[in-house]
Design a protein around this motif. Sequence first.
Motif, PDB file in Angstrom:
ATOM      1  N   MET A  36       0.306   5.681  -6.488  1.00  0.00           N
ATOM      2  CA  MET A  36       0.182   4.597  -5.504  1.00  0.00           C
ATOM      3  C   MET A  36      -0.489   3.387  -6.135  1.00  0.00           C
ATOM      4  O   MET A  36      -0.046   2.254  -5.944  1.00  0.00           O
ATOM      5  CB  MET A  36      -0.625   5.097  -4.304  1.00  0.00           C
ATOM      6  CG  MET A  36      -0.257   4.477  -3.015  1.00  0.00           C
ATOM      7  SD  MET A  36      -1.020   2.937  -2.524  1.00  0.00           S
ATOM      8  CE  MET A  36      -2.268   2.535  -3.599  1.00  0.00           C
ATOM      9  N   ARG A  37      -1.540   3.604  -6.922  1.00  0.00           N
ATOM     10  CA  ARG A  37      -2.220   2.495  -7.593  1.00  0.00           C
ATOM     11  C   ARG A  37      -1.261   1.796  -8.576  1.00  0.00           C
ATOM     12  O   ARG A  37      -1.233   0.571  -8.657  1.00  0.00           O
ATOM     13  CB  ARG A  37      -3.463   2.986  -8.315  1.00  0.00           C
ATOM     14  CG  ARG A  37      -4.602   3.351  -7.387  1.00  0.00           C
ATOM     15  CD  ARG A  37      -5.849   3.792  -8.159  1.00  0.00           C
ATOM     16  NE  ARG A  37      -6.945   4.065  -7.272  1.00  0.00           N
ATOM     17  CZ  ARG A  37      -7.739   3.142  -6.711  1.00  0.00           C
ATOM     18  NH1 ARG A  37      -7.530   1.868  -6.976  1.00  0.00           N
ATOM     19  NH2 ARG A  37      -8.720   3.484  -5.910  1.00  0.00           N
ATOM     20  N   LEU A  77      -6.781  -3.913  -3.385  1.00  0.00           N
ATOM     21  CA  LEU A  77      -6.318  -2.623  -2.888  1.00  0.00           C
ATOM     22  C   LEU A  77      -7.536  -1.773  -2.552  1.00  0.00           C
ATOM     23  O   LEU A  77      -8.478  -1.679  -3.347  1.00  0.00           O
ATOM     24  CB  LEU A  77      -5.480  -1.911  -3.954  1.00  0.00           C
ATOM     25  CG  LEU A  77      -5.043  -0.487  -3.636  1.00  0.00           C
ATOM     26  CD1 LEU A  77      -4.046  -0.483  -2.480  1.00  0.00           C
ATOM     27  CD2 LEU A  77      -4.434   0.164  -4.865  1.00  0.00           C
ATOM     28  N   ASP A  78      -7.505  -1.151  -1.385  1.00  0.00           N
ATOM     29  CA  ASP A  78      -8.556  -0.224  -0.964  1.00  0.00           C
ATOM     30  C   ASP A  78      -7.873   1.093  -0.628  1.00  0.00           C
ATOM     31  O   ASP A  78      -7.119   1.165   0.355  1.00  0.00           O
ATOM     32  CB  ASP A  78      -9.289  -0.788   0.253  1.00  0.00           C
ATOM     33  CG  ASP A  78     -10.356   0.149   0.794  1.00  0.00           C
ATOM     34  OD1 ASP A  78     -10.843   1.019   0.049  1.00  0.00           O
ATOM     35  OD2 ASP A  78     -10.703   0.010   1.987  1.00  0.00           O
ATOM     36  N   VAL A  79      -8.090   2.107  -1.454  1.00  0.00           N
ATOM     37  CA  VAL A  79      -7.552   3.437  -1.167  1.00  0.00           C
ATOM     38  C   VAL A  79      -8.532   4.099  -0.211  1.00  0.00           C
ATOM     39  O   VAL A  79      -9.681   4.355  -0.567  1.00  0.00           O
ATOM     40  CB  VAL A  79      -7.359   4.268  -2.452  1.00  0.00           C
ATOM     41  CG1 VAL A  79      -6.928   5.682  -2.107  1.00  0.00           C
ATOM     42  CG2 VAL A  79      -6.338   3.603  -3.359  1.00  0.00           C
ATOM     43  N   ARG A  80      -8.056   4.367   0.987  1.00  0.00           N
ATOM     44  CA  ARG A  80      -8.919   4.927   2.033  1.00  0.00           C
ATOM     45  C   ARG A  80      -8.988   6.450   1.969  1.00  0.00           C
ATOM     46  O   ARG A  80     -10.005   7.036   2.305  1.00  0.00           O
ATOM     47  CB  ARG A  80      -8.405   4.502   3.405  1.00  0.00           C
ATOM     48  CG  ARG A  80      -8.351   2.991   3.592  1.00  0.00           C
ATOM     49  CD  ARG A  80      -9.493   2.550   4.456  1.00  0.00           C
ATOM     50  NE  ARG A  80      -9.633   1.115   4.521  1.00  0.00           N
ATOM     51  CZ  ARG A  80      -9.415   0.412   5.626  1.00  0.00           C
ATOM     52  NH1 ARG A  80      -8.981   0.987   6.724  1.00  0.00           N
ATOM     53  NH2 ARG A  80      -9.625  -0.893   5.612  1.00  0.00           N
ATOM     54  N   VAL A  92      -1.381   9.345   0.759  1.00  0.00           N
ATOM     55  CA  VAL A  92      -2.398   8.375   0.357  1.00  0.00           C
ATOM     56  C   VAL A  92      -2.422   7.280   1.416  1.00  0.00           C
ATOM     57  O   VAL A  92      -1.399   6.673   1.714  1.00  0.00           O
ATOM     58  CB  VAL A  92      -2.097   7.758  -1.034  1.00  0.00           C
ATOM     59  CG1 VAL A  92      -3.140   6.707  -1.387  1.00  0.00           C
ATOM     60  CG2 VAL A  92      -2.034   8.838  -2.100  1.00  0.00           C
ATOM     61  N   GLU A  93      -3.603   7.067   1.991  1.00  0.00           N
ATOM     62  CA  GLU A  93      -3.780   5.969   2.933  1.00  0.00           C
ATOM     63  C   GLU A  93      -4.430   4.816   2.187  1.00  0.00           C
ATOM     64  O   GLU A  93      -5.407   5.013   1.456  1.00  0.00           O
ATOM     65  CB  GLU A  93      -4.672   6.397   4.096  1.00  0.00           C
ATOM     66  CG  GLU A  93      -4.882   5.284   5.106  1.00  0.00           C
ATOM     67  CD  GLU A  93      -5.847   5.652   6.219  1.00  0.00           C
ATOM     68  OE1 GLU A  93      -6.170   4.757   7.029  1.00  0.00           O
ATOM     69  OE2 GLU A  93      -6.287   6.819   6.274  1.00  0.00           O
ATOM     70  N   PHE A  94      -3.876   3.624   2.353  1.00  0.00           N
ATOM     71  CA  PHE A  94      -4.405   2.468   1.633  1.00  0.00           C
ATOM     72  C   PHE A  94      -4.312   1.211   2.481  1.00  0.00           C
ATOM     73  O   PHE A  94      -3.559   1.147   3.456  1.00  0.00           O
ATOM     74  CB  PHE A  94      -3.658   2.258   0.316  1.00  0.00           C
ATOM     75  CG  PHE A  94      -2.233   1.811   0.485  1.00  0.00           C
ATOM     76  CD1 PHE A  94      -1.904   0.460   0.540  1.00  0.00           C
ATOM     77  CD2 PHE A  94      -1.211   2.738   0.600  1.00  0.00           C
ATOM     78  CE1 PHE A  94      -0.592   0.049   0.712  1.00  0.00           C
ATOM     79  CE2 PHE A  94       0.103   2.335   0.763  1.00  0.00           C
ATOM     80  CZ  PHE A  94       0.418   0.987   0.822  1.00  0.00           C
ATOM     81  N   LEU A 107      -1.536  -4.933   4.500  1.00  0.00           N
ATOM     82  CA  LEU A 107      -0.594  -3.827   4.608  1.00  0.00           C
ATOM     83  C   LEU A 107      -1.423  -2.551   4.620  1.00  0.00           C
ATOM     84  O   LEU A 107      -2.051  -2.206   3.618  1.00  0.00           O
ATOM     85  CB  LEU A 107       0.389  -3.824   3.428  1.00  0.00           C
ATOM     86  CG  LEU A 107       1.325  -2.623   3.351  1.00  0.00           C
ATOM     87  CD1 LEU A 107       2.265  -2.590   4.560  1.00  0.00           C
ATOM     88  CD2 LEU A 107       2.110  -2.650   2.061  1.00  0.00           C
ATOM     89  N   HIS A 108      -1.461  -1.891   5.773  1.00  0.00           N
ATOM     90  CA  HIS A 108      -2.209  -0.643   5.935  1.00  0.00           C
ATOM     91  C   HIS A 108      -1.173   0.453   6.154  1.00  0.00           C
ATOM     92  O   HIS A 108      -0.423   0.408   7.127  1.00  0.00           O
ATOM     93  CB  HIS A 108      -3.164  -0.763   7.121  1.00  0.00           C
ATOM     94  CG  HIS A 108      -4.046   0.424   7.301  1.00  0.00           C
ATOM     95  ND1 HIS A 108      -4.836   0.566   8.415  1.00  0.00           N
ATOM     96  CD2 HIS A 108      -4.277   1.522   6.537  1.00  0.00           C
ATOM     97  CE1 HIS A 108      -5.519   1.696   8.334  1.00  0.00           C
ATOM     98  NE2 HIS A 108      -5.183   2.302   7.201  1.00  0.00           N
ATOM     99  N   GLU A 109      -1.111   1.394   5.233  1.00  0.00           N
ATOM    100  CA  GLU A 109      -0.054   2.404   5.273  1.00  0.00           C
ATOM    101  C   GLU A 109      -0.592   3.759   4.865  1.00  0.00           C
ATOM    102  O   GLU A 109      -1.496   3.853   4.032  1.00  0.00           O
ATOM    103  CB  GLU A 109       1.074   1.994   4.313  1.00  0.00           C
ATOM    104  CG  GLU A 109       2.242   2.960   4.277  1.00  0.00           C
ATOM    105  CD  GLU A 109       3.376   2.481   3.385  1.00  0.00           C
ATOM    106  OE1 GLU A 109       3.883   1.362   3.599  1.00  0.00           O
ATOM    107  OE2 GLU A 109       3.762   3.227   2.466  1.00  0.00           O
ATOM    108  N   THR A 110      -0.031   4.789   5.440  1.00  0.00           N
ATOM    109  CA  THR A 110      -0.197   6.152   4.935  1.00  0.00           C
ATOM    110  C   THR A 110       1.125   6.521   4.298  1.00  0.00           C
ATOM    111  O   THR A 110       2.154   6.598   4.978  1.00  0.00           O
ATOM    112  CB  THR A 110      -0.565   7.146   6.056  1.00  0.00           C
ATOM    113  OG1 THR A 110      -1.817   6.742   6.627  1.00  0.00           O
ATOM    114  CG2 THR A 110      -0.688   8.560   5.503  1.00  0.00           C
TER     115      THR A 110
END
Length: 129
Positions: A36-37, A77-80, A92-94, A107-110
């Motif tokens: 994802m990163r 980017l913030d990986v939650r 991965v939720e980010f 953009l907030h996505e799982t």
Amino acid sequence: MIPSTPCPCGSGRAFGACCGPVLAGERPAPTAEALMRSRYTAFTLRDTAYLLASWHPSTRPQDLALDEQPPPKWLGLDVRAHRPLADTRAEVEFLARCRIGGRARRLHETSRFVKEDGRWYYVDGDLHD
């Protein structure tokens, strides 16, 4: 991108020690979070070939046009959360932030990922408000 510059993915590591080798095909992403990163970094670099190659064939589009004008300026980017669901599945939720034409966007996505033949692939995701 210069290998010694900070990686756009926000890991705190240099690009050459983080997403650079993954984008160059020198090694696969070791986890779904790393993939994802690397995909976020590919968006910042407008690397459509990598984005398509890292997308699972079952959901991958024929092509990917990143020709927005003006192009997005990716801000962070913030990986939650990184949730391994099995050896070959993860989520991965980010939250990714960008600016397009002076307007801030989020953009907030799982996202869902699968691992096949030793490689992680992006499958799809659910957007959050």
